[in-house]
Design a protein around this motif. Structure first.
Motif, mmCIF file in Angstrom:
data_model
loop_
_atom_site.group_PDB
_atom_site.id
_atom_site.type_symbol
_atom_site.label_atom_id
_atom_site.label_comp_id
_atom_site.label_asym_id
_atom_site.label_seq_id
_atom_site.Cartn_x
_atom_site.Cartn_y
_atom_site.Cartn_z
ATOM 1 N N UNK A 1 -1.074 -42.890 17.171
ATOM 2 C CA UNK A 1 0.328 -42.473 17.313
ATOM 3 C C UNK A 1 1.086 -42.733 16.017
ATOM 4 N N UNK A 2 0.824 -43.868 15.385
ATOM 5 C CA UNK A 2 1.467 -44.166 14.101
ATOM 6 C C UNK A 2 1.054 -43.139 13.047
ATOM 7 N N UNK A 3 -0.197 -42.733 13.068
ATOM 8 C CA UNK A 3 -0.658 -41.708 12.126
ATOM 9 C C UNK A 3 0.121 -40.413 12.322
ATOM 10 N N UNK A 4 0.288 -40.025 13.575
ATOM 11 C CA UNK A 4 1.008 -38.782 13.868
ATOM 12 C C UNK A 4 2.459 -38.872 13.424
ATOM 13 N N UNK A 5 3.083 -40.015 13.657
ATOM 14 C CA UNK A 5 4.476 -40.204 13.247
ATOM 15 C C UNK A 5 4.621 -40.095 11.737
ATOM 16 N N UNK A 6 3.719 -40.748 11.012
ATOM 17 C CA UNK A 6 3.809 -40.744 9.552
ATOM 18 C C UNK A 6 3.480 -39.368 8.981
ATOM 19 N N UNK A 7 2.523 -38.685 9.572
ATOM 20 C CA UNK A 7 2.185 -37.342 9.092
ATOM 21 C C UNK A 7 3.345 -36.387 9.339
ATOM 22 N N UNK B 1 2.104 -25.198 -3.891
ATOM 23 C CA UNK B 1 0.974 -26.127 -3.997
ATOM 24 C C UNK B 1 1.047 -27.031 -5.223
ATOM 25 N N UNK B 2 1.956 -26.753 -6.151
ATOM 26 C CA UNK B 2 2.021 -27.527 -7.388
ATOM 27 C C UNK B 2 2.327 -29.009 -7.145
ATOM 28 N N UNK B 3 3.018 -29.315 -6.062
ATOM 29 C CA UNK B 3 3.420 -30.697 -5.792
ATOM 30 C C UNK B 3 2.509 -31.387 -4.784
ATOM 31 N N UNK B 4 1.323 -30.869 -4.582
ATOM 32 C CA UNK B 4 0.390 -31.495 -3.651
ATOM 33 C C UNK B 4 -0.013 -32.875 -4.164
ATOM 34 N N UNK B 5 0.091 -33.914 -3.329
ATOM 35 C CA UNK B 5 -0.194 -35.271 -3.810
ATOM 36 C C UNK B 5 -1.687 -35.523 -4.016
ATOM 37 N N UNK B 6 -1.965 -36.442 -4.899
ATOM 38 C CA UNK B 6 -3.336 -36.861 -5.167
ATOM 39 C C UNK B 6 -3.827 -37.738 -4.020
ATOM 40 N N UNK C 1 -3.369 -31.258 1.586
ATOM 41 C CA UNK C 1 -3.167 -32.359 0.650
ATOM 42 C C UNK C 1 -2.252 -33.425 1.209
ATOM 43 N N UNK C 2 -1.181 -33.000 1.884
ATOM 44 C CA UNK C 2 -0.258 -33.967 2.476
ATOM 45 C C UNK C 2 -0.941 -34.774 3.571
ATOM 46 N N UNK C 3 -1.844 -34.152 4.316
ATOM 47 C CA UNK C 3 -2.559 -34.838 5.389
ATOM 48 C C UNK C 3 -3.505 -35.891 4.843
ATOM 49 N N UNK C 4 -4.282 -35.533 3.836
ATOM 50 C CA UNK C 4 -5.196 -36.511 3.232
ATOM 51 C C UNK C 4 -4.418 -37.674 2.600
ATOM 52 N N UNK C 5 -3.278 -37.371 1.981
ATOM 53 C CA UNK C 5 -2.492 -38.417 1.330
ATOM 54 C C UNK C 5 -1.809 -39.325 2.347
ATOM 55 N N UNK C 6 -1.359 -38.761 3.478
ATOM 56 C CA UNK C 6 -0.640 -39.547 4.480
ATOM 57 C C UNK C 6 -1.577 -40.374 5.347
#
Length: 393
Positions: A225-231, A136-141, A310-315
């Motif tokens: 669909x673009x959201x899913x691809x990027x996530x 979890x240390x590298x979770x993005x802001x 965190x990755x989901x909120x950031x993406x």
């Protein structure tokens, strides 16, 4: 409700180490750490077990070895092997124990290099434990939105060939002129073929870059669909210590995301830790207590959830709420059948998620952090999980 999109992602581990009957091994290194000492110098032998790939890296040249008083060590290479209990063995080319004189010479001449190998193995064994507990240390802001950065096309353009110029005698003889003309024509033909392939590759690269730019600057704000691809791409880029599978639903035009995470099993946790003594040639291997294994598992499975949220909120900048449920495979004592059991389920709103100090995550207790939100979890103080009913859309 809007468009609903479901996607499954298999996240492969970036580094995995384990103990086997033949010694220390890992997916990016040798089966049994080995250091070759011979007439050509000292080499670190590495390979990927089962792949057929193998490499040798020179650590010292032959000069330092050739100073040996005995010829055996300079003419017959030996291998330093570390077994699963940490014992160091010096083996000849047939895998048999090397003569004591060879061992003495190797330890005297290359003692620092051998101890360095032992320390390297020690660090790699312990690094897995650290990686599991610090995911979890590298979770993005979440305040930092995705930004498009153009990638470079690293394939250089083919160079125009140098053609043969006919000399004085070639100009006089038709056969020589025709030979030179054929060779130059072949060079030109080859060049044009390579140039065409390069231009096609560059054109495809430009199309991919344009699509990626459109995806990051516009698609993730309006296209499910673009959201899913990027996530999916975002989750794949994370270095996962253990294999982790994720399925997710995106609906309400991207405002809500539900994730199901197939967590690693507690049996996948490392059971050994290592220390390298300052003197001697031994790697001290110790068993990790069951209590510490459970604590590490607790830390890891919560870290997985925290990192994915965190990755989901950031993406996905327009996602307002993320719900994540983590499950594991357990054996039913009554039937002996293996089935999925949810360990925890948490619903997080972006406004609450932004309250976390992402510049100080090493100070965060990731187990307690998820408890700040709407959390379903039945876990004892000894880190024993009981199954729960997950939060559903």
């Amino acid at each position: 409700m809007g468009v609903r999109f479901r996607k499954s992602v298999k996240l492969a581990p970036g580094l995995r180490m384990n103990f086997s009957g033949s010694g220390v091994s890992w997916t990016v290194g040798p089966r049994g750490a080995s250091l070759g000492l011979g007439k050509n110098g000292i080499h670190l032998n590495t390979g990927i077990p089962g792949s057929g790939f193998y490499s040798r890296q020179r650590i010292h040249n032959a000069g330092s070895i050739s100073r040996s008083s005995g010829k055996a060590i300079t003419s017959v290479p030996i291998t330093v092997h570390i077994d699963e209990s940490g014992i160091i063995s010096f083996l000849d080319t047939n895998g048999n124990p090397a003569p004591e004189s060879w061992v003495t010479a190797a330890q005297k001449q290359q003692g620092d290099a051998i101890r360095g190998l032992i320390q390297t193995e020690c660090d790699k064994i312990n690094a897995q434990i650290e990686a599991l507990g610090q995911l979890h240390h590298d979770t993005p802001n979440p305040l930092l939105r995705p930004r498009y950065q153009r990638m470079s096309f690293d394939n250089p353009e083919p160079v125009q060939p140098v053609f043969i110029k006919p000399g004085f005698f070639a100009a006089l003889f038709k056969r020589d002129r025709e030979r030179i003309e054929r060779e130059n024509a072949d060079k030109q033909c080859s060049y044009e073929k390579v140039l065409q392939e390069w231009e096609c590759a560059k054109h495809e690269f430009e199309i991919r870059e344009a699509n990626r730019k459109q995806l990051i600057e516009h698609g993730i704000y309006s296209d499910t669909i673009a959201m899913a691809t990027f996530l999916e791409d975002t989750l794949q880029d994370i270095v996962w210590p253990k294999e982790t599978d994720v399925s997710f639903d995106i609906f309400d035009e991207g405002k809500h995301v539900f994730l199901d995470v197939d967590l690693p099993e507690i049996e996948d946790m490392p059971t050994k830790t290592a220390t390298a003594p300052l003197r001697g040639y031994r790697l001290n291997i110790k068993d990790i207590s069951p209590a510490k294994i459970r604590a590490l598992y607790m830390q890891h499975v919560h870290g997985v959830g925290f990192r994915i949220i965190g990755a989901t909120f950031a993406a996905l900048p327009i996602a307002e709420e993320v719900t994540l449920s983590g499950y594991s495979q357990r054996v039913d004592a009554a039937t002996a059948q293996i089935h999925d059991e949810y360990l925890y389920s948490v619903r997080v709103r972006r406004a609450d998620w932004k309250m976390i100090q992402f510049n100080n995550l090493p100070a965060l207790d990731v187990v307690e952090a998820l408890a700040r939100f709407e959390l379903r979890r039945d876990m004892s103080k000894a880190a024993v999980f009981k199954p729960i009913e997950p939060i559903i859309p």
